[in-house]
Motif scaffolding. Structure first.
Motif: not given
Ligand code: C5P
Length: 233
Positions: A35, A39, A111, A113-114, A116, A212, A227, A231-232
Motif C-alpha cells: 500500500h 502511494a 494510508l 495520500d498522493t 500530501t 495517515n 479508513y 476511501r474506496s
C-alpha cells in the motif's frame, strides 16, 4: 531536480505481537508495505523508491515488488538494527545529486495520500526540508518517569506542538551531511528531522491527518481497515 523515496521496512514490529512484522501484514488483502509503495509509485515526479528490509526478507520482498508491477522503479536494499541505520543504508544506495530531494516514509503508514506527498515535495523544494505533522488536539504534558509511572513537570502549550508523521523530505546533500554528523556524534533519532534539526537547518511542517496513521499496536489494523473502506467508497 529528481525526487527519490526511501521506505524503511526493516523493523521487527515487536509492539504488534503478531507472527510477522506489521509491514508484511495484509490490509484489505494486500501487504501494508505494498500500500505504501503504491502511494509513492503514483507520484510521477518520484524517480525511484528504495525499500530497506531485513537481510532475510530481501528475496521475498523483491518477489512482491515484481508481483505488484514495481520492478525497475523500486529497489530493495538491506536495512539495519535501528530505523536510522536502515535509512542510512538506503541513502547510500540512492544515486542523488546534492540538490535532489529525498523523502523518507514509514513503511507502516500505508494510508498516506498522493496530495500530501506532493505538498511535502513542494515544501522541500521551497525550504530545503519539510515533514508532515499533525497539530496536537490533546494537552501535552512533559513528565519525569518514576518507578510507579510518571509525574508531570510542565505543560507544553499545544499551539507549539505538532506530532511528527512521515513523509519527511530533505535536499539530499543536507540529509547526507546531517547523517554523517549524527554517526560521528553517536546520535540516534527516532525520525530524520531530529537528525537534520541538529544542524540548525529550518524544517517546515506540512499538515498531516489522522488517516495517515502508523500501524503500531493491535487495534490500529481495524482502524486502518475502516479508513481504507471509507476511501474506496
Ligand atoms: O519502530 P518504528 O515504529 O519507529 O518503525 C518505523 C518504521 O521504521 C517502520 O516502517 C519499520 O519497519 C522501520 N524500521 C526499520 N529498521 C529498523 C527499525 C524500524 O526500517 N531497524
Amino acid at each position: 531536480m529528481q525526487v527519490f523515496a526511501i521506505l524503511p521496512a526493516a523493523g521487527l514490529g515487536t509492539r504488534m505481537a503478531g507472527p510477522q512484522p506489521k509491514q508484511f501484514v495484509a490490509l484489505g488483502g494486500i501487504p501494508i508495505l505494498i500500500h505504501s509503495l503504491r502511494a509513492f509509485a503514483a507520484v510521477p515526479r518520484i524517480t525511484a523508491i528504495y525499500v530497506a528490509v531485513r537481510r532475510t526478507e530481501v528475496e521475498r520482498v523483491q518477489g512482491q515488488v515484481t508481483e505488484h508491477g514495481f520492478a525497475g522503479r523500486v529497489h530493495v536494499v538491506e536495512g539495519g538494527d535501528s530505523r536510522q541505520e536502515s535509512v542510512a543504508n538506503a541513502l547510500a544506495a540512492v544515486p542523488a545529486a546534492p540538490d535532489d530531494i529525498v523523502l523518507v516514509h514509514d513503511a507502516v503508514r500505508p494510508l498516506i495520500d498522493t496530495a500530501t506527498i506532493e505538498r511535502t515535495i513542494d515544501a522541500v523544494a521551497e525550504h530545503g526540508a519539510a515533514i508532515v505533522g499533525l497539530p496536537a488536539v490533546d494537552t501535552i504534558k512533559q513528565v519525569e518517569r518514576t518507578a510507579h509511572g510518571a509525574l508531570i513537570t510542565s505543560t507544553i502549550p499545544r499551539e507549539f506542538v505538532v506530532l511528527a508523521q512521515t513523509p519527511q523530505g530533505f535536499r539530499y546533500g543536507l540529509l547526507q551531511e546531517a547523517f554523517a554528523e549524527a554517526i560521528k556524534d553517536g546520535f540516534v533519532g527516532t525520525d530524520e528531522a531530529s537528525v537534520v534539526e541538529r544542524s540548525g537547518a529550518p524544517v517546515a511542517v506540512v499538515p498531516g491527518s489522522q488517516v495517515n496513521l502508523k500501524i503500531t499496536q493491535p487495534g490500529d489494523m481495524e482502524l486502518a481497515e475502516f479508513y481504507l473502506r471509507q476511501r474506496s467508497r
